[in-house]
Motif scaffolding. Structure first.
Motif, short mmCIF file in Angstrom:
data_model
loop_
_atom_site.label_atom_id
_atom_site.label_comp_id
_atom_site.label_asym_id
_atom_site.label_seq_id
_atom_site.Cartn_x
_atom_site.Cartn_y
_atom_site.Cartn_z
N ASP A 35 0.88 -1.17 0.00
CA ASP A 35 0.00 0.00 0.00
C ASP A 35 0.91 1.21 0.00
OD1 ASP A 35 -2.91 -1.02 0.54
OD2 ASP A 35 -1.67 -2.08 2.01
N GLY A 37 2.18 5.19 -2.26
CA GLY A 37 1.88 6.22 -3.25
C GLY A 37 3.01 7.23 -3.35
N VAL A 74 -3.74 -0.25 -4.76
CA VAL A 74 -3.35 0.91 -3.95
C VAL A 74 -1.83 0.96 -3.94
CG1 VAL A 74 -3.59 2.11 -1.74
CG2 VAL A 74 -5.43 0.63 -2.58
N ALA A 76 1.82 3.02 -5.95
CA ALA A 76 2.32 4.21 -6.65
C ALA A 76 2.38 4.02 -8.16
CB ALA A 76 3.69 4.60 -6.12
N ARG A 80 -4.14 6.81 -9.61
CA ARG A 80 -4.90 7.34 -8.47
C ARG A 80 -3.98 7.68 -7.30
NH1 ARG A 80 -8.63 3.18 -7.21
NH2 ARG A 80 -10.11 4.14 -8.67
N TRP A 81 -2.86 6.98 -7.18
CA TRP A 81 -1.99 7.14 -6.01
C TRP A 81 -0.64 7.77 -6.37
CZ3 TRP A 81 -4.84 6.65 -1.89
CH2 TRP A 81 -5.95 5.82 -1.94
N CYS A 82 -0.57 8.41 -7.53
CA CYS A 82 0.68 9.05 -7.97
C CYS A 82 0.34 10.35 -8.68
CB CYS A 82 1.43 8.09 -8.90
SG CYS A 82 2.99 8.74 -9.54
N TRP A 88 -3.07 16.17 -6.64
CA TRP A 88 -3.55 15.44 -5.46
C TRP A 88 -4.71 16.20 -4.81
CZ3 TRP A 88 -3.87 11.04 -3.08
CH2 TRP A 88 -2.93 10.04 -3.29
N HIS A 106 -11.14 5.83 -0.08
CA HIS A 106 -9.83 6.29 -0.57
C HIS A 106 -9.26 7.35 0.35
CE1 HIS A 106 -10.44 3.93 -4.06
NE2 HIS A 106 -11.06 4.82 -4.81
N THR A 109 -8.02 5.84 3.55
CA THR A 109 -6.77 5.14 3.28
C THR A 109 -5.60 6.12 3.24
OG1 THR A 109 -7.90 3.40 2.03
CG2 THR A 109 -5.54 3.67 1.62
N PHE A 110 -5.81 7.24 2.57
CA PHE A 110 -4.74 8.23 2.42
C PHE A 110 -4.31 8.82 3.76
CE2 PHE A 110 -3.47 12.69 1.85
CZ PHE A 110 -2.29 12.50 1.13
N ALA A 113 -1.25 7.66 5.56
CA ALA A 113 0.02 7.75 4.83
C ALA A 113 1.16 8.18 5.75
CB ALA A 113 -0.11 8.73 3.67
#
Length: 280
Positions: A35, A37, A74, A76, A80-82, A88, A106, A109-110, A113
């Motif tokens: 997981d 990004g 999920v 990088a 969606r995650w880069c 962003w 989402h 989840t972020f 980080a």
């Protein structure tokens, strides 16, 4: 990073590579999937292709050394995650505006980080943007709370543990679902409410216990869950079984500690959701 640089040149902008999920919270078991990004300084149209390539190289390298690719992508290597910092923020705006179960998941989840390499301030800036949304829209935190409303039952009304009854793990209890998640979900919501950048559940407990009486003494119980999973780590062979604990192998003391941790986690979860829903 060195491999991509040798093929495509030096990174075109400053960036941060970050972890999410249990790795972001520093709560990984001995087996874990990926997981992660990237946030880079610049815009997607100019730099995203380079960093997606970097994300793909990291994804494959981690797979080689034993971290399965995330089934939900999920990682990088997925657009969606880069993103660049500005893009962003545009994506976060989109997630909030769409307001679906998936987009809010989402966002949750972020929030877990944690910067691993690069310019941490890029991640801090994007997280602060999420917190600014919460300040402007009190209903958003309630919607996030609704997203994680389901709670697995680990102990019945008679105080007995509830292991799986069927399947490959019959007789075992999924310590992540019934033990960890009530603490993780509750403390993530409080971290969002308080604008805390800490991603570790333990750090979130430590930083909010003085303000919220119902958080006090929860650190010890969460530590017991971490220790219990560690005690059985030698019996775990795959990502699928890493969170299963065979109930019949628990000592009397371990059973009591697990029951107490599950009960305390449930109380923490319920009190937190009540607080959020009240809008206080």
């Amino acid at each position: 990073m060195k491999h991509v640089q040798s093929e495509r040149g030096t990174a075109p902008a400053h960036f941060v590579f970050f972890l999410m999920g249990s790795a972001g919270r520093q709560e990984q078991g001995i087996y874990s999937d990926q997981d992660h990004g990237i946030v880079f300084d610049g815009d997607d149209t100019t730099h995203q292709e380079y960093f997606l390539t970097l994300g793909a190289e990291i994804r494959e390298g981690m797979a080689v050394v034993g971290y399965p690719r995330c089934e939900g992508k999920v990682m990088a290597s997925h657009p969606r995650w880069c993103h660049g910092k500005t893009d962003w923020k545009h994506q976060i705006d989109q997630w909030v505006q769409e307001d679906t179960w998936g987009t809010l998941r989402h966002l949750l989840t972020f929030i877990d980080a944690r910067a691993l390499a690069g310019q941490e301030e890029l991640l801090v800036d994007v997280k602060n943007y999420v917190f600014s949304h919460i300040e402007k829209n009190s209903d958003l935190l309630k919607r996030l709370s609704e997203n994680i409303s389901y709670l697995h039952q680990g102990v019945n009304a008679f105080g007995q543990l509830l292991p799986d009854e069927k399947g490959a793990f019959a007789g075992s209890i999924h310590i992540k679902d019934v033990g960890f998640f009530p603490y993780v979900h509750a403390m993530r919501l409080l971290a969002i409410k308080e604008g805390l950048h800490d991603s570790s559940t333990l750090r979130r407990i430590q930083k909010t216990a003085d303000k919220y009486a119902f958080v006090e003494n929860k650190e010890e119980h969460f530590q017991h869950l971490l220790q219990l999973r560690s005690d059985f780590s030698k019996k775990q062979q795959t990502y699928e079984d890493v969170h299963y604990i065979p109930v019949h192998e628990l000592t009397k003391r371990q059973k009591q500690m697990l029951k107490s941790a599950v009960k305390e986690g449930k109380t923490l979860f319920q009190r937190t959701k009540k607080l959020i829903e009240s809008g206080e």
